[in-house]
Design a protein around this motif. Structure first.
Motif, PDB file in Angstrom:
ATOM      1  N   ALA A  80       0.482  -0.998   0.058  1.00 30.69           N
ATOM      2  CA  ALA A  80       0.602  -0.328  -0.128  1.00 30.69           C
ATOM      3  C   ALA A  80       0.646   1.452  -0.152  1.00 30.69           C
ATOM      4  CB  ALA A  80      -0.512  -0.130   1.433  1.00 30.69           C
ATOM      5  N   ASP A  81       1.764   1.245   0.940  1.00 25.63           N
ATOM      6  CA  ASP A  81       3.234   2.417   0.893  1.00 25.63           C
ATOM      7  C   ASP A  81       3.602   2.388  -0.716  1.00 25.63           C
ATOM      8  OD1 ASP A  81       2.197   2.787   3.388  1.00 25.63           O
ATOM      9  OD2 ASP A  81       4.157   2.220   4.308  1.00 25.63           O
TER      10      ASP A  81
ATOM     11  N   ALA B  29       0.714   4.261  -2.975  1.00 22.56           N
ATOM     12  CA  ALA B  29       1.082   5.456  -2.460  1.00 22.56           C
ATOM     13  C   ALA B  29       2.638   6.168  -3.062  1.00 22.56           C
ATOM     14  CB  ALA B  29       0.809   6.257  -0.753  1.00 22.56           C
ATOM     15  N   GLN B  30       3.397   5.254  -3.034  1.00 25.79           N
ATOM     16  CA  GLN B  30       4.975   6.519  -3.567  1.00 25.79           C
ATOM     17  C   GLN B  30       4.512   6.932  -4.911  1.00 25.79           C
ATOM     18  OE1 GLN B  30       6.985   8.243  -1.859  1.00 25.79           O
ATOM     19  NE2 GLN B  30       7.638   8.591  -3.440  1.00 25.79           N
TER      20      GLN B  30
ATOM     21  N   GLN C 253       1.688   8.898  -6.227  1.00 30.31           N
ATOM     22  CA  GLN C 253       2.256  10.596  -5.854  1.00 30.31           C
ATOM     23  C   GLN C 253       3.508  10.628  -6.477  1.00 30.31           C
ATOM     24  OE1 GLN C 253       4.002  10.423  -1.714  1.00 30.31           O
ATOM     25  NE2 GLN C 253       1.629  10.350  -0.884  1.00 30.31           N
TER      26      GLN C 253
ATOM     27  N   ALA D 143      -6.196   8.366  -7.816  1.00 27.05           N
ATOM     28  CA  ALA D 143      -5.999   9.339  -6.916  1.00 27.05           C
ATOM     29  C   ALA D 143      -7.071   8.956  -5.576  1.00 27.05           C
ATOM     30  CB  ALA D 143      -5.135  10.518  -7.358  1.00 27.05           C
TER      31      ALA D 143
ATOM     32  N   PHE E 274      -7.795   5.554  -4.252  1.00 24.70           N
ATOM     33  CA  PHE E 274      -6.361   5.292  -3.288  1.00 24.70           C
ATOM     34  C   PHE E 274      -6.665   5.521  -1.985  1.00 24.70           C
ATOM     35  CE2 PHE E 274      -2.778   5.807  -1.256  1.00 24.70           C
ATOM     36  CZ  PHE E 274      -1.886   4.484  -1.833  1.00 24.70           C
ATOM     37  N   ALA E 275      -7.293   7.235  -1.928  1.00 29.64           N
ATOM     38  CA  ALA E 275      -7.302   7.845  -0.514  1.00 29.64           C
ATOM     39  C   ALA E 275      -8.743   7.358  -0.083  1.00 29.64           C
ATOM     40  CB  ALA E 275      -7.796   9.352  -1.449  1.00 29.64           C
TER      41      ALA E 275
ATOM     42  N   LYS F 159      -7.118   3.791   0.814  1.00 31.15           N
ATOM     43  CA  LYS F 159      -5.453   3.294   2.124  1.00 31.15           C
ATOM     44  C   LYS F 159      -6.143   2.578   3.528  1.00 31.15           C
ATOM     45  CE  LYS F 159      -5.436   8.540   2.621  1.00 31.15           C
ATOM     46  NZ  LYS F 159      -3.402   8.446   3.124  1.00 31.15           N
TER      47      LYS F 159
END
Length: 398
Positions: free
Chosen positions: A95-96, A99-100, A103, A359, A362-363, A366
């Motif tokens: 998940a991290d 996110a990266q 981003q 995005a 994912f928000a 997460k």
């Protein structure tokens, strides 16, 4: 049976057709309600996961390498569908990483939008640059045309100089040929005089009646007449030489001596002519050689001038092609301007779509709560089942 049970009073009994017509909409409404209940509702978690995975699969190589992108896409779905509190350590790491990656892609798109925006802001500056480039190309062509004309004039000058050198060489060759002809004539005359002297030497010891004597007398007479030796002397020589050497007297010896002196004098004169003509002859030969060298130099100068002219012509062609290209480039400015603006609009739409779709999804995922997400239609909490308004559910926090 149903019709029999209806009231028979005209004022209370409805018409059968009217009753059936009233029941039909109720049946259709009940049927439609049953179909809605039987329809399978989409899973919002799966929809959000699909949006995120799709976005990961389309990440460019500059953002995430292809191998890492494919691996991340294969792991993202199972990791994000698991509630945040129940995720394994590795699922949390996935998940991290998602996110990266998202981003980084957002920054990538934002930078691209900035670059495209800068291009949009510079469209008029670009037009001025194109105008300046065209003006520079036109000036370049003008300079090249002048250079080409100068090279052409240089060729003409070199060819005129060559014609002059060719004429000088022809004159030098003619002068040398005339001098050589004079010298060659003198040499031939000298050989005749030498032959006459040799004949006189032979006639001193032999009569002209012999075969050799006849030949020797002929050499003397043939040489004496053209060189204007005294005719009476030559006539007397013919009489004297027919005598045997022993029979010749004092007068005969004088005739022989005078004839020999006459030819010896001619020999000296011819040698003097050759001696005085040697230096001028050498000078003429040197002048001819110098004229030949000058002509060769002039030929080389003509070739160099022609090559320089041809090179200038090639540069002029290249300059004209560059000017034509600059003219076309300026003519294409409006179309190119539209392309730049369309590209900027498309990039903005891409960034906006990414933020609203992948995005945003994912928000939601997460921090996925236990129990998953409710479907947007499931908002009946506290609402009126009979048609009253339902209380809105709170959107998941990012």
């Amino acid at each position: 049976l149903f019709l029999r049970q209806l009231p028979r009073s005209p004022s209370a009994a409805p018409c059968p057709r009217t009753a059936l017509a009233a029941m039909a909409p109720m049946k259709r409404a009940m049927k439609a309600s049953g179909e809605v209940k039987r329809a399978k509702k989409a899973d919002p978690v799966a929809e959000h996961c699909a949006a995120v995975v799709s976005a990961i699969g389309e990440l460019p190589e500059k953002v995430v390498p292809e191998t890492a992108r494919d691996m991340l896409a294969s792991l993202a779905e199972s990791s994000l569908q698991t509630p945040a509190g129940q995720r394994h350590q590795y699922q949390a790491q996935v998940a991290d990483m998602v996110a990266q990656a998202l981003q980084d892609f957002d920054r990538y798109l934002s930078a691209a939008v900035g670059e495209d925006r800068a291009k949009v802001d510079n469209v008029y500056g670009d037009r001025e640059a194109r105008r300046e480039a065209l003006a520079k190309a036109e000036g370049r062509v003008k300079d090249l045309e002048e250079a080409r004309a100068q090279k052409e004039e240089a060729v003409k000058a070199c060819m005129e100089a060559r014609r002059t050198k060719q004429r000088e060489l022809s004159e030098a060759i003619e002068a040398q040929a005339a001098a050589d002809s004079t010298v060659e004539g003198t040499l031939k005359d000298l050989e005749k005089v030498k032959a006459a002297l040799q004949g006189l030497e032979l006639l001193k010891g032999e009569s002209a009646d012999s075969k050799a004597g006849k030949h020797a007398l002929k050499q003397v007479l043939d040489a004496g007449k053209p060189f204007k030796v005294d005719g009476s002397l030559l006539e007397s020589l013919g009489t004297v030489t027919k005598k045997e050497p022993a029979a010749r007297g004092g007068f005969d010896a004088i005739v022989m001596q005078n004839t020999e002196e006459a030819f010896t004098k001619l020999l000296g004169e011819f040698n003097a002519v050759l001696a005085t003509s040697e230096a001028p002859r050498a000078d003429r030969a040197a002048a001819t050689a110098a004229a030949q060298e000058a002509l060769a130099t002039a030929d080389a100068a003509v070739q160099d001038a022609k090559q320089a002219r041809d090179e200038a012509g090639q540069e002029l062609k290249a300059g004209e092609a560059a000017m034509t290209s600059a003219q076309q480039f300026l003519s294409d400015w409006l179309l190119d301007c539209k392309v730049v603006m369309d590209a900027y609009d498309e990039r903005v739409r891409e960034l906006d779509g990414f933020r609203k779709d992948a995005a945003a999804s994912f928000a939601v995922l997460k921090d996925l709560p236990e129990g998953g997400l409710k479907h947007p239609e499931e908002d009946t909490a506290g609402g009126n089942v009979e048609g009253g308004e339902a209380a809105p559910t709170e959107a998941p926090s990012a």
